[in-house]
Motif scaffolding. Structure first.
Motif, short mmCIF file in Angstrom:
data_model
loop_
_atom_site.label_atom_id
_atom_site.label_comp_id
_atom_site.label_asym_id
_atom_site.label_seq_id
_atom_site.Cartn_x
_atom_site.Cartn_y
_atom_site.Cartn_z
N ALA A 17 0.83 -1.21 0.00
CA ALA A 17 0.00 0.00 0.00
C ALA A 17 0.86 1.25 0.00
O ALA A 17 0.60 2.21 -0.75
CB ALA A 17 -0.93 -0.01 1.22
N ILE A 18 1.91 1.27 0.80
CA ILE A 18 2.80 2.43 0.86
C ILE A 18 3.52 2.62 -0.47
O ILE A 18 3.68 3.75 -0.96
CB ILE A 18 3.81 2.29 2.01
N ARG A 19 3.94 1.52 -1.08
CA ARG A 19 4.65 1.62 -2.37
C ARG A 19 3.75 2.20 -3.46
O ARG A 19 4.23 2.85 -4.40
CB ARG A 19 5.16 0.24 -2.79
N ARG A 20 2.44 1.96 -3.37
CA ARG A 20 1.51 2.46 -4.38
C ARG A 20 1.22 3.95 -4.20
O ARG A 20 0.75 4.61 -5.13
CB ARG A 20 0.20 1.68 -4.33
N MET A 21 1.44 4.45 -3.01
CA MET A 21 1.10 5.84 -2.71
C MET A 21 2.21 6.78 -3.18
O MET A 21 3.37 6.43 -3.26
CB MET A 21 0.90 6.04 -1.20
N GLY A 22 1.79 8.01 -3.45
CA GLY A 22 2.76 9.05 -3.71
C GLY A 22 3.05 9.81 -2.43
O GLY A 22 3.03 9.26 -1.34
N ARG A 23 3.35 11.08 -2.58
CA ARG A 23 3.59 11.97 -1.45
C ARG A 23 2.41 12.92 -1.29
O ARG A 23 1.75 13.30 -2.25
CB ARG A 23 4.86 12.79 -1.67
N LEU A 69 -8.76 1.99 5.89
CA LEU A 69 -7.65 2.59 5.17
C LEU A 69 -7.06 1.58 4.18
O LEU A 69 -7.47 0.41 4.18
CB LEU A 69 -6.60 3.07 6.17
N PRO A 70 -6.11 1.98 3.34
CA PRO A 70 -5.58 1.05 2.33
C PRO A 70 -4.79 -0.11 2.91
O PRO A 70 -4.36 -0.99 2.15
CB PRO A 70 -4.66 1.95 1.47
N TYR A 71 -4.59 -0.16 4.20
CA TYR A 71 -3.79 -1.22 4.82
C TYR A 71 -4.25 -1.40 6.27
O TYR A 71 -4.79 -0.48 6.89
CB TYR A 71 -2.29 -0.87 4.79
N GLY A 72 -4.03 -2.60 6.77
CA GLY A 72 -4.30 -2.86 8.18
C GLY A 72 -5.78 -3.02 8.50
O GLY A 72 -6.65 -2.97 7.62
#
Length: 376
Positions: A17-23, A69-72
């Motif tokens: 999920a973090i890898r798919r996100m930008g800033r 959220l996108p994770y967890g």
């Protein structure tokens, strides 16, 4: 070959999920620097809120909420509004909104419920934490009684957002073996909450390392989740999105400071017992604090008081406790002096007798500050 326990159990989807996100998108040069230093993911996704049961306690309506959220695991939250006041069903007016952020407290078993009075629903653990850190007060209820719509939510690694530490990995398992041996020697029979909090204290290092490897930070992930909650607060029909504030005590105060810097819509922020210079932490006080205050590289660009200068539209109340054992008096005094110089007209710093806790006087002061800042 025996597989090793997962150090991120319950969050196996977190790395992808973090890898798919930008800033997160910046609103100024300084905010861009803070986003880069913390590695704040973004933007906040479109998030659907699920409403749960409602109850009324001492003229405060408490609605249980949750979102994914996108994770967890799903996030648990509560929206508190004054019963029978504008903003409730059938009433035309809207209320100023406050996102109040729970503290660290060395207690990750509990999340936002430490901030509310659910009547008979409050557990002994909640009552004990409120007594120790909040002078027996339910902060969110008191704010709602004063006329605010108050959202409180479980942050990353707390409450409903806990990791699964039933089978701790490596060093966490070793540390827990030592802790249990000490409990046995002292004749202590730990509760499930005590077991989890001891493991979570050790596990925070794992979370911080994982976040760093993913290009973010522990504080950056917490800020992302707080930004989601802030965005949701502005969408509730009870809330006037033009009158938004944030606040918190201790780690919650640090989160409020970061959030106010990242979100230009925040008009006021209360930071209780969480203001110092970084120099004031060295050398003896670094070990007293969470990774939330110790993001690698942050000090190259900012000192802690500098964050109050990033959002020029936000007014701040910083509350200092004279006997606060987590900070040096010099560090707090230097931060106060710097803020009085650098944020004239937007900064109020007050000093209170007592240790690291929210007194009744501090809560009354916070209510008055928010009323002045948001209700004019």
């Amino acid at each position: 070959m025996t597989s090793l326990p997962s150090p991120i159990a319950g969050y196996e989807d977190w790395p992808d999920a973090i890898r798919r996100m930008g800033r997160l998108e910046a609103h100024s040069k300084a905010s861009a620097q803070l986003i880069d230093a913390l590695g704040v993911p973004g933007p906040a996704p479109e998030t659907r809120v699920q409403s749960g049961p409602e109850t009324v306690v001492d003229e405060v309506r408490i609605r249980q909420l949750s979102w994914q959220l996108p994770y967890g695991p799903p996030t648990q939250a509560y929206l508190l509004t004054p019963e029978g006041r504008p903003g409730n069903p059938g009433k035309p007016g809207k209320l100023p909104g406050v996102l109040w952020l729970h503290c660290h407290g060395g207690n990750k078993w509990l999340g936002a419920e430490r901030l509310i009075d659910a009547g008979l629903g409050n557990s002994p653990e909640v009552r004990a934490l409120q007594q120790d850190l909040y002078s027996g007060q339910a902060i969110a209820n008191e704010l709602a009684k004063a006329g605010f719509a108050v959202l409180v939510h479980d942050s990353f690694t707390w409450g409903s957002r806990r990791f699964n530490l039933d089978e701790p990995s490596g060093r966490v398992a070793e540390g827990m073996a030592a802790r249990r041996a000490l409990w046995r020697a002292e004749g202590i029979h730990p509760t499930e909450a005590m077991e989890y909090n001891a493991a979570a204290a050790l596990h925070e290092n794992v979370v911080a390392k994982t976040a760093g490897l993913l290009g973010t930070s522990y504080a950056g992930v917490v800020a992302f989740e707080d930004l989601v909650a802030l965005k949701l607060l502005t969408t509730f029909p009870e809330v006037d999105s033009a009158r938004i504030a944030v606040g918190g005590f201790s780690g919650g105060g640090g989160r409020a400071l970061v959030l106010s810097a990242l979100a230009p819509e925040v008009r006021a922020a209360v930071v209780s017992c969480m203001m110092t210079t970084f120099e004031g932490l060295f050398p003896a006080h670094m070990d007293s604090h969470s990774w939330l205050l110790a993001t690698p590289g942050l000090g190259r660009t900012f000192n802690w008081p500098d964050l109050a200068g990033i959002n020029p539209g936000c007014h701040y109340l910083m509350q200092y406790a004279r006997q606060d054992h987590l900070f040096t008096h010099t560090g707090m005094h230097d931060a106060d002096t710097k803020l009085r110089r650098d944020a004239p007209g937007r900064y109020t710093g007050t000093w209170h007798d007592g240790g690291h806790a929210v007194s009744a006087e501090m809560l009354r002061e916070s209510v008055d500050f928010l009323s002045t800042s948001l209700m004019r």
